[in-house]
Write a protein that holds these residues in place. Structure first.
Motif, mmCIF file in Angstrom:
data_model
loop_
_atom_site.group_PDB
_atom_site.id
_atom_site.type_symbol
_atom_site.label_atom_id
_atom_site.label_comp_id
_atom_site.label_asym_id
_atom_site.label_seq_id
_atom_site.Cartn_x
_atom_site.Cartn_y
_atom_site.Cartn_z
ATOM 1 N N VAL A 245 0.844 -1.207 0.000
ATOM 2 C CA VAL A 245 0.000 0.000 0.000
ATOM 3 C C VAL A 245 0.873 1.248 0.000
ATOM 4 O O VAL A 245 0.597 2.215 -0.730
ATOM 5 N N LEU A 246 1.929 1.245 0.804
ATOM 6 C CA LEU A 246 2.841 2.409 0.840
ATOM 7 C C LEU A 246 3.539 2.602 -0.499
ATOM 8 O O LEU A 246 3.685 3.742 -0.969
ATOM 9 N N ALA B 18 5.804 -1.401 -7.521
ATOM 10 C CA ALA B 18 4.445 -1.520 -6.983
ATOM 11 C C ALA B 18 3.744 -2.754 -7.531
ATOM 12 O O ALA B 18 3.039 -3.458 -6.791
ATOM 13 N N THR B 19 3.943 -3.031 -8.807
ATOM 14 C CA THR B 19 3.353 -4.234 -9.397
ATOM 15 C C THR B 19 3.909 -5.481 -8.723
ATOM 16 O O THR B 19 3.165 -6.411 -8.387
ATOM 17 N N GLN C 138 4.428 10.043 -7.139
ATOM 18 C CA GLN C 138 5.477 10.323 -8.124
ATOM 19 C C GLN C 138 4.889 10.543 -9.515
ATOM 20 O O GLN C 138 5.356 11.422 -10.252
ATOM 21 N N ALA C 139 3.907 9.764 -9.888
ATOM 22 C CA ALA C 139 3.296 9.923 -11.209
ATOM 23 C C ALA C 139 2.634 11.288 -11.327
ATOM 24 O O ALA C 139 2.744 11.964 -12.359
ATOM 25 N N SER D 214 9.068 7.233 -11.736
ATOM 26 C CA SER D 214 7.683 6.738 -11.748
ATOM 27 C C SER D 214 7.589 5.376 -12.432
ATOM 28 O O SER D 214 6.845 4.497 -11.981
ATOM 29 N N VAL D 215 8.326 5.207 -13.506
ATOM 30 C CA VAL D 215 8.331 3.920 -14.204
ATOM 31 C C VAL D 215 8.909 2.838 -13.290
ATOM 32 O O VAL D 215 8.342 1.739 -13.153
ATOM 33 N N VAL D 216 10.023 3.143 -12.642
ATOM 34 C CA VAL D 216 10.640 2.176 -11.718
ATOM 35 C C VAL D 216 9.684 1.877 -10.562
ATOM 36 O O VAL D 216 9.506 0.717 -10.171
ATOM 37 N N SER D 217 9.051 2.917 -10.015
ATOM 38 C CA SER D 217 8.112 2.716 -8.917
ATOM 39 C C SER D 217 6.910 1.883 -9.339
ATOM 40 O O SER D 217 6.390 1.089 -8.549
#
Length: 106
Positions: free
Chosen positions: A4-5, A42-43, A13-14, A35-38
């Motif tokens: 969740v975090l 996240a996925t 970031q997005a 954002s892409v890395v995050s």
């Protein structure tokens, strides 16, 4: 909780990357890359939580929604317990009356 975090941070970031891009800021490119890395992280976090839950459920045999047969079995066990308690109360009443009503004493 960790997933969740990570998702919350990714959304933040997005949004920041989008606003920096619209403003023409130099920070836009680093924010888009992060954002892409995050998003990838996240996925992975969500998949990790999902797979962990599936494995736990499979090992412990937990079914989230009881089937109608399970409900019927519980209902039958409840009826049997009620009958047993009623029979015990009846035997206790007879015992308290000194065995009145019995044809023979054990």
């Amino acid at each position: 909780m960790r997933a969740v975090l990570v998702i919350a941070l990714t959304l933040l970031q997005a949004m920041t990357a989008f606003l920096c891009t619209m403003a023409g800021s130099w920070l836009a490119l680093p924010m888009v890359i992060s954002s892409v890395v995050s998003t990838i992280v996240a996925t992975w976090g969500v998949l990790d939580v999902w797979v962990t839950r599936q494995v736990w459920n499979q090992r412990h045999g937990v079914v989230s929604v009881p089937s109608s047969t399970a409900r019927a079995l519980r209902r039958e066990r409840r009826r049997a317990r009620r009958r047993a308690r009623a029979d015990e109360r009846a035997r206790e009443r007879i015992r308290r009356r000194g065995g009145a009503g019995q044809l023979s004493h054990p």
